[in-house]
Design an enzyme around this catalytic site. Structure first.
Site, PDB file in Angstrom:
ATOM      1  N   GLY A  11       0.833  -1.197   0.000  1.00  0.00           N
ATOM      2  CA  GLY A  11       0.000   0.000   0.000  1.00  0.00           C
ATOM      3  C   GLY A  11       0.868   1.247   0.000  1.00  0.00           C
ATOM      4  N   ASP A  32       0.342  -8.855   1.374  1.00  0.00           N
ATOM      5  CA  ASP A  32      -0.742  -7.952   0.952  1.00  0.00           C
ATOM      6  C   ASP A  32      -1.750  -8.733   0.114  1.00  0.00           C
ATOM      7  OD1 ASP A  32      -0.503  -4.531   0.637  1.00  0.00           O
ATOM      8  OD2 ASP A  32      -2.172  -5.601  -0.284  1.00  0.00           O
ATOM      9  N   GLY A  37      -3.835  -1.762  -2.314  1.00  0.00           N
ATOM     10  CA  GLY A  37      -2.443  -1.529  -2.706  1.00  0.00           C
ATOM     11  C   GLY A  37      -2.191  -2.142  -4.066  1.00  0.00           C
ATOM     12  N   ASP A  57      -4.171 -12.765   2.583  1.00  0.00           N
ATOM     13  CA  ASP A  57      -5.164 -11.951   3.274  1.00  0.00           C
ATOM     14  C   ASP A  57      -5.008 -12.201   4.776  1.00  0.00           C
ATOM     15  OD1 ASP A  57      -7.674 -11.166   4.476  1.00  0.00           O
ATOM     16  OD2 ASP A  57      -8.404 -10.970   2.422  1.00  0.00           O
ATOM     17  N   LYS A  90     -13.321  -7.143   9.722  1.00  0.00           N
ATOM     18  CA  LYS A  90     -12.592  -8.418   9.826  1.00  0.00           C
ATOM     19  C   LYS A  90     -11.084  -8.192   9.707  1.00  0.00           C
ATOM     20  CE  LYS A  90     -15.899 -11.803   8.023  1.00  0.00           C
ATOM     21  NZ  LYS A  90     -16.212 -12.659   6.858  1.00  0.00           N
ATOM     22  N   ASN A  98      -4.760 -12.628  14.196  1.00  0.00           N
ATOM     23  CA  ASN A  98      -3.795 -13.507  13.507  1.00  0.00           C
ATOM     24  C   ASN A  98      -2.364 -13.005  13.665  1.00  0.00           C
ATOM     25  OD1 ASN A  98      -5.650 -15.410  12.592  1.00  0.00           O
ATOM     26  ND2 ASN A  98      -6.176 -14.192  10.785  1.00  0.00           N
ATOM     27  N   GLY A 101      -1.223 -13.442  17.258  1.00  0.00           N
ATOM     28  CA  GLY A 101      -0.949 -14.864  17.495  1.00  0.00           C
ATOM     29  C   GLY A 101       0.428 -15.232  16.954  1.00  0.00           C
ATOM     30  N   TYR A 144     -14.367   1.257  10.078  1.00  0.00           N
ATOM     31  CA  TYR A 144     -12.938   1.588  10.179  1.00  0.00           C
ATOM     32  C   TYR A 144     -12.592   2.001  11.606  1.00  0.00           C
ATOM     33  CZ  TYR A 144      -8.476   3.904   8.923  1.00  0.00           C
ATOM     34  OH  TYR A 144      -7.160   4.293   8.829  1.00  0.00           O
ATOM     35  N   ARG A 185      -8.987  10.066  -1.279  1.00  0.00           N
ATOM     36  CA  ARG A 185      -8.563  10.929  -0.170  1.00  0.00           C
ATOM     37  C   ARG A 185      -8.290  12.333  -0.694  1.00  0.00           C
ATOM     38  NH1 ARG A 185      -4.717   6.921   3.285  1.00  0.00           N
ATOM     39  NH2 ARG A 185      -4.424   5.877   1.287  1.00  0.00           N
TER      40      ARG A 185
HETATM   41  P1  NAD Z   1      -3.466   1.738   1.644  1.00  0.00           P
HETATM   42  O1  NAD Z   1      -4.881   1.401   1.329  1.00  0.00           O
HETATM   43  O2  NAD Z   1      -2.635   2.332   0.562  1.00  0.00           O
HETATM   44  O3  NAD Z   1      -2.693   0.456   2.198  1.00  0.00           O
HETATM   45  C1  NAD Z   1      -3.311  -0.577   2.898  1.00  0.00           C
HETATM   46  C2  NAD Z   1      -2.766  -1.899   2.356  1.00  0.00           C
HETATM   47  O4  NAD Z   1      -3.338  -2.989   3.071  1.00  0.00           O
HETATM   48  C3  NAD Z   1      -3.104  -2.107   0.880  1.00  0.00           C
HETATM   49  O5  NAD Z   1      -1.951  -2.503   0.168  1.00  0.00           O
HETATM   50  C4  NAD Z   1      -4.150  -3.210   0.917  1.00  0.00           C
HETATM   51  O6  NAD Z   1      -4.173  -3.970  -0.273  1.00  0.00           O
HETATM   52  C5  NAD Z   1      -3.733  -3.984   2.139  1.00  0.00           C
HETATM   53  N1  NAD Z   1      -4.815  -4.774   2.740  1.00  0.00           N
HETATM   54  C6  NAD Z   1      -6.069  -4.365   3.041  1.00  0.00           C
HETATM   55  N2  NAD Z   1      -6.753  -5.363   3.609  1.00  0.00           N
HETATM   56  C7  NAD Z   1      -5.914  -6.431   3.672  1.00  0.00           C
HETATM   57  C8  NAD Z   1      -6.045  -7.761   4.154  1.00  0.00           C
HETATM   58  N3  NAD Z   1      -7.202  -8.204   4.674  1.00  0.00           N
HETATM   59  N4  NAD Z   1      -4.978  -8.586   4.069  1.00  0.00           N
HETATM   60  C9  NAD Z   1      -3.804  -8.173   3.534  1.00  0.00           C
HETATM   61  N5  NAD Z   1      -3.640  -6.919   3.045  1.00  0.00           N
HETATM   62  C10 NAD Z   1      -4.681  -6.059   3.130  1.00  0.00           C
HETATM   63  O7  NAD Z   1      -3.498   2.694   2.914  1.00  0.00           O
HETATM   64  P2  NAD Z   1      -2.311   3.424   3.675  1.00  0.00           P
HETATM   65  O8  NAD Z   1      -2.606   4.869   3.655  1.00  0.00           O
HETATM   66  O9  NAD Z   1      -1.012   2.955   3.192  1.00  0.00           O
HETATM   67  O10 NAD Z   1      -2.563   2.915   5.167  1.00  0.00           O
HETATM   68  C11 NAD Z   1      -1.765   1.909   5.773  1.00  0.00           C
HETATM   69  C12 NAD Z   1      -2.181   1.737   7.223  1.00  0.00           C
HETATM   70  O11 NAD Z   1      -2.004   2.958   7.933  1.00  0.00           O
HETATM   71  C13 NAD Z   1      -3.645   1.345   7.390  1.00  0.00           C
HETATM   72  O12 NAD Z   1      -3.754   0.414   8.443  1.00  0.00           O
HETATM   73  C14 NAD Z   1      -4.310   2.640   7.792  1.00  0.00           C
HETATM   74  O13 NAD Z   1      -5.454   2.430   8.572  1.00  0.00           O
HETATM   75  C15 NAD Z   1      -3.203   3.324   8.577  1.00  0.00           C
HETATM   76  N6  NAD Z   1      -3.386   4.789   8.580  1.00  0.00           N
HETATM   77  C16 NAD Z   1      -3.162   5.519   7.436  1.00  0.00           C
HETATM   78  C17 NAD Z   1      -3.351   6.890   7.468  1.00  0.00           C
HETATM   79  C18 NAD Z   1      -3.106   7.758   6.258  1.00  0.00           C
HETATM   80  O14 NAD Z   1      -3.323   8.966   6.328  1.00  0.00           O
HETATM   81  N7  NAD Z   1      -2.610   7.246   5.153  1.00  0.00           N
HETATM   82  C19 NAD Z   1      -3.801   7.513   8.648  1.00  0.00           C
HETATM   83  C20 NAD Z   1      -4.056   6.725   9.756  1.00  0.00           C
HETATM   84  C21 NAD Z   1      -3.824   5.364   9.724  1.00  0.00           C
HETATM   85  N1  UDP Z   2     -12.621  15.947   1.064  1.00  0.00           N
HETATM   86  C1  UDP Z   2     -13.001  16.918   0.150  1.00  0.00           C
HETATM   87  N2  UDP Z   2     -12.954  16.612  -1.168  1.00  0.00           N
HETATM   88  C2  UDP Z   2     -12.512  15.411  -1.632  1.00  0.00           C
HETATM   89  C3  UDP Z   2     -12.103  14.426  -0.697  1.00  0.00           C
HETATM   90  C4  UDP Z   2     -12.181  14.733   0.649  1.00  0.00           C
HETATM   91  O1  UDP Z   2     -13.381  18.016   0.525  1.00  0.00           O
HETATM   92  O2  UDP Z   2     -12.483  15.214  -2.873  1.00  0.00           O
HETATM   93  C5  UDP Z   2     -12.666  16.271   2.502  1.00  0.00           C
HETATM   94  C6  UDP Z   2     -13.362  15.229   3.362  1.00  0.00           C
HETATM   95  O3  UDP Z   2     -14.748  15.469   3.388  1.00  0.00           O
HETATM   96  C7  UDP Z   2     -12.697  15.454   4.699  1.00  0.00           C
HETATM   97  C8  UDP Z   2     -11.269  15.870   4.330  1.00  0.00           C
HETATM   98  O4  UDP Z   2     -11.326  16.296   2.977  1.00  0.00           O
HETATM   99  O5  UDP Z   2     -13.316  16.518   5.381  1.00  0.00           O
HETATM  100  C9  UDP Z   2     -10.260  14.750   4.472  1.00  0.00           C
HETATM  101  O6  UDP Z   2     -10.752  13.638   3.771  1.00  0.00           O
HETATM  102  P1  UDP Z   2      -9.921  12.292   3.592  1.00  0.00           P
HETATM  103  O7  UDP Z   2     -10.855  11.295   3.000  1.00  0.00           O
HETATM  104  O8  UDP Z   2      -8.657  12.576   2.883  1.00  0.00           O
HETATM  105  O9  UDP Z   2      -9.486  11.885   5.064  1.00  0.00           O
HETATM  106  P2  UDP Z   2     -10.265  11.718   6.459  1.00  0.00           P
HETATM  107  O10 UDP Z   2     -11.631  12.341   6.358  1.00  0.00           O
HETATM  108  O11 UDP Z   2     -10.337  10.260   6.670  1.00  0.00           O
HETATM  109  O12 UDP Z   2      -9.413  12.450   7.402  1.00  0.00           O
END
Ligand code: NAD
Ligand code: UDP
Length: 313
Positions: A11, A32, A37, A57, A90, A98, A101, A144, A185
């Protein structure tokens, strides 16, 4: 050399973390299911003899002899995590069980990628770790938010019952290259829209705030957190406290891309947090000199370059 498992390693965040851990001379196993991702994010690592990519998964058990586990697997964008809410729960709950564990069996340290969403739509501002949050348990974001909250409970319980070495990082909004173009996002949406001179979609009046951290600052924080003494378990907020309204973000991205895009206003999604800003005092005191270093404009430039290249290719 350590052997390190990164779940969700292909990801956005995971791919940068795998790269960093390999550069430090570690062996990295990236697991992954490619839900949000892509292989493309780690394609440049596939020739590295210390890197292994496994399609798996994490709602199913996984076995490997490892020293450390970074549990990042979980879709992070609202569009992705709401696509299959049950699967999202899930992934956080069964996936954590998992991985915990596995950590128990092999004696590995394990770090959970938790989130600022555990604070929900916060009534306390900025948010310290002691704040218990304002989360709707049955709203569109609950799969989430509650999944991640339950994961924190599981991590804490495994520490208390089995003395596991755990770390809980509460990550705030992070952006940078390798965010998926269509993950919905705000930074990726605005950058892609601005580059293509398309309308910028502001949800609500755009006065809601977020605090944006560049990916390099997050990776540094996660690695330093993993390397803290076993007594440091978190939760610890990792974020950049510089707070911007969504409108300000849009204007900055328009300026940096010299875009002709216009703003359009859409309905604010239900339970969209009105404000978000981390209190990072604990991280500053605990993570061995860590602090966020990359300001918004400095981080937006390589991010916009990345999206420009993707859109042109
Ligand atoms: P992302 O969606 O790019 O990456 C998540 C990855 O997890 C992907 O590659 C996806 O394919 C994989 N994945 C999802 N479900 C899976 C499963 N059941 N088994 C195996 N792989 C699985 O998102 P990201 O921004 O890189 O986020 C990574 C982590 O950081 C997440 O846990 C997210 O909740 C956490 N996080 C991210 C942000 C952010 O701003 N990016 C903020 C807070 C927390
Ligand atoms: N948002 C927006 N336009 C977009 C996508 C998101 O105005 O095209 C807003 C969304 O409503 C939120 C903020 O931007 O208030 C951040 O959204 P994002 O989904 O990036 O992250 P999160 O809400 O999970 O912090």
């Amino acid at each position: 050399m350590k052997r390190i498992l990164v779940t969700g390693g292909s990801g956005f965040i995971g791919s940068h973390l795998c790269e960093r851990l390999l550069n430090e001379g570690n062996e990295v196993i990236c697991v992954d299911n490619f839900f949000s991702g892509s292989k493309q994010n780690v394609i440049h690592l596939l020739d590295n003899k210390n890197f292994e990519l496994i399609r798996h998964d994490i709602t199913m058990p996984f076995f490997a002899e490892v020293d450390e586990i970074y549990n990042l697997a979980c879709p992070a964008s609202p569009i992705h995590y709401q696509h299959n809410a049950i699967k999202t729960v899930k992934t956080s709950v069964m996936g954590s069980i998992n991985m915990l564990g596995l950590a128990k069996r092999v004696g590995a340290k394990i770090l959970q990628a938790s989130t600022s969403e555990v604070y929900g739509d916060p009534l306390v501002h900025p948010q310290p770790e002691s704040y218990r949050g304002n989360v709707n348990p049955i709203g569109p974001r609950s799969c989430y938010d509650e999944g991640k909250r339950c994961a924190e409970t599981l991590f804490t319980s495994y520490r208390e019952q089995h003395n596991l070495k755990i770390k809980i990082a509460r990550i705030f909004n992070t952006y940078g290259p390798r965010m998926s173009v269509n993950d919905g996002r705000v930074v990726s949406n605005f950058a892609v829209q601005a580059i293509q001179n398309k309308d910028i979609t502001i949800c609500g009046d755009g006065k809601q705030t977020r605090s944006f951290m560049y990916i390099d600052d997050l990776v540094e924080g996660l690695v330093r957190m993993m390397n803290t003494p076993d007594s440091v378990t978190g939760p610890i907020n990792i974020g950049n406290p510089n707070e911007f309204s969504i409108l300000e973000l849009a204007y900055r991205i328009i300026a940096l891309t010299n875009s002709k895009s216009k703003l359009i206003f859409k309905a604010l999604p239900q339970d969209d947090p009105a404000q978000r800003k981390p209190d990072i005092s604990l991280a500053l005191n605990t993570l061995n000199g860590w602090k966020p270093r990359v300001e918004l404009e400095a981080g937006l430039k390589p991010t916009i370059d990345y999206f420009s290249k993707i859109l042109n290719s």
